[in-house]
Enzyme design. Structure first.
Site: not given
Ligand code: AGP
Length: 594
Positions: A2, A27, A72, A96-97, A466, A470, A473, A489, A589
């Site tokens: 947000c 955001r 978001w 926001n929160g 990583e 990536k 995502e 395994h 983000k």
């Protein structure tokens, strides 16, 4: 997570806020809205979808004061109704929160009211409307004392020619110019608008109007907060001819490494002091930051020969961590805002650990709880997927571990000048890698795969994690990062002709072992590609599987190059699948909530 923007001045507010929201869209981007105040009348436009969906309706909002939001979703699905601002009576708010006790407050104060939305945020505007009796600051204070959770809230009230701010655990900056005031979640929103900004502290309130911003502490006493330069400029946010921020930011990785090396000199002295009695290190962070922490663990163990653990911040903060005398906690975060990482750092500090922040945000919640801040000088990162900030983190962590080794006089100790020179020597190779590595063919293979496994050993395993993060995502392809030796395994059971393995090999001594994994996948009809800088390995495998060669480098610095390769692979695959790499679905983000 947000983005919020507020404006009060002499210009039409809606276009200013719209521009700010566009710059904050990283955001959150599932819905957006703006409310303006014109002569005591509040007007609201809000819509599901990206900020651009507001463009036409925002034009109809009159008034020189306004607040805006790009969302978001946490509570309540993305929809027009759940979009902010929420307006009741004389008030409109953006938030926001997360208000953790919203259900409890609703049951207590509004048992018979049908709320308009399914959000936790609506409770804020309802409470303001209930407790307001002519004094806006007092109403804010009263409402804030009831809220549990985190919030950065902007409020317009029909009786006040401006907007108000309240802040707890979610970021908000304020700034003023000639006859105007601004507030926002983050500096890019105010690029080109506001040269100096102040970061509000938890418990702060502010009143912003054409005559400036007045800040108050939690007891409503006037408060002064340090003014800092807003480094976000229109130029720094330009795509520079790139198709996406992700592409632009991968290309900026070499300068992120170089600038981080330069910036390290500023903190070397302080870092030495903090490290003076350190005998053990815990590294924490989330997502990509955690993955760079896994590389740092190897650096600290091998250079300083000191015990080092890496812990996911969201796990660390809820366990009962063992912090013995001489423990340092390195908290890594691009944004410096990630709630889990900030809380992990606070917990570590409260238990007596020294806290070292490694961050791209020099003034953030994380830096406030840290004993020393090791800067990552990557510049603003807009794409949700972290790329150049990972590169900067690796450079910062390499130097941090080298400093620790030199203090402990371990064999890997060397002058910091030499350590910096080692990274600088990689920079041209990285420039070449990001500009010329051809990932098109492998991206085609990945785009058709049902699942992609990134495999590696030791430091390459950290990069494999990583690479997998990536890819999943930004392409939504099922992916896992796995230690190459572990494949047999269990995970090998998943391999068939629709799966692809990308094996990263940068250690000559482990190459043959990793090539075993290549053979194991091929034997199960899986597809395999190899990213390597080991000449012998490339020679052995060429003709058998696609081989992507990256420049040779000292083993420990290979993540700078191999990570760039997997970032490019994810980017190219996303393009083939027509995904928006900058704004992947369901994500935002900076994750400032739990
Ligand atoms: C990385 O591509 C992700 N977007 C995500 O994992 C990110 O690294 C994580 O949320 C941590 O963010 P931070 O570095 O700002 O704390």
């Amino acid at each position: 997570m947000c983005g919020i923007v507020g404006y009060s001045g002499r210009a039409a507010a809606a276009p200013v806020i719209y521009g700010g929201l566009k710059r904050l869209e990283y955001r959150g981007y599932d819905s957006a809205g703006i409310a303006t105040l014109d002569g005591g009348n509040i007007s609201v436009a809000k819509k599901q979808g990206k900020v651009s969906s507001l463009e036409s309706c925002a034009e109809n909002l009159s008034g020189e004061t306004g607040i805006g939001h790009t969302r978001w979703a946490t509570h309540g699905k993305p929809s027009d109704t759940n979009a902010h601002p929420h307006a009741i009576g004389k008030f409109a708010v953006v938030h926001n929160g997360i208000i953790e006790n919203y259900a409890e407050l609703k049951a207590r104060y509004f048992p018979d009211t049908d709320f308009l939305s399914r959000t936790d945020s609506e409770i804020i505007v309802r409470l303001l409307d209930k407790f307001y009796s002519g004094n806006l600051l007092h109403a804010l204070k009263e409402v804030s004392s009831l809220l549990k959770g985190s919030y950065a809230v902007l409020v317009i009230c029909a009786d006040f020619k401006g907007f108000a701010v309240m802040k707890y655990k979610s970021p908000v900056i304020v700034g003023g110019g000639r006859g105007e005031s601004f507030a926002a979640s983050d500096a890019p929103a105010l690029a080109g608008l506001c040269k100096k900004i102040s970061i509000l502290e938890d418990g702060d309130f502010a009143l912003a109007s054409a005559s400036g911003v007045k800040i108050y502490d939690n007891n409503l006493n006037p408060a002064a907060r340090q003014k800092i330069i807003n480094r976000a400029t229109a130029a720094s946010l330009d795509l520079n001819g790139c198709a996406h921020y992700m592409q632009k930011e991968i290309l900026e990785s070499p300068s992120a490494a170089e600038n981080t090396v330069k910036a390290f000199s500023r903190v070397q002295g302080k870092l030495k002091e903090v490290f003076a009695d350190v005998a053990r290190v815990i590294i924490t962070g989330c997502g990509t930051a955690y993955n760079s922490g896994l590389v740092a663990k190897r650096y600290i163990e091998s250079f300083a020969r000191m015990p080092a653990e890496a812990e996911i911040a969201g796990e660390f903060r809820y366990k009962n961590p063992v912090i013995t005398t001489g423990t340092a906690v390195i908290a890594i975060s691009q944004s410096g805002e990630t709630a889990d990482t900030v809380e992990a750092a606070k917990l570590a500090k409260s238990l007596g650990a020294k806290v070292i922040a490694v961050t791209n945000a020099p003034y953030s919640a994380l830096t406030l709880v840290s004993d020393v801040v090791v800067p990552v000088a990557a510049g603003h990162e807009i794409c949700v997927a972290a790329t150049k900030s990972y590169t900067g983190q690796i450079a910062a962590l390499y130097l941090t571990a080298k400093l620790l080794a030199s203090l402990n006089k371990k064999p890997a100790a060397q002058t910091m000048k030499n350590a910096k020179a080692e990274i600088c020597a990689i920079v041209p190779l990285l420039t070449d890698t990001v500009a010329h590595t051809d990932m098109d063919a492998l991206a085609q293979v990945c785009a058709r795969a049902d699942g992609v496994y990134f495999l590696g050993r030791d430091i390459d395993y950290a990069v494999a994690l990583e690479g997998s993060l990536k890819l999943k995502e930004i392409t939504y392809i099922q992916s896992e990062g796995y230690p190459a030796g572990e494949l047999k395994h269990g995970t090998l059971a998943l391999i068939d002709e629709n799966k692809t393995a990308v094996v990263i090999i940068t250690d000559e001594n482990l190459a043959i072992k990793c090539e075993n994994a290549v053979e194991q996948v091929l034997s199960r009809k899986g597809k395999v590609a190899v990213i390597t800088n080991v000449t012998g390995c490339a020679r052995r495998l060429k003709g058998k599987v696609p081989v992507i060669e990256i420049p040779p480098s000292p083993k420990e610095l290979s993540p700078l190059l191999s990570a760039a390769a997997v970032q490019l692979l994810a980017y190219k695959t996303a393009l083939i699948l027509e995904r928006n790499p900058d704004q992947p679905r369901n994500l935002a983000k900076s994750v400032t909530v739990e």
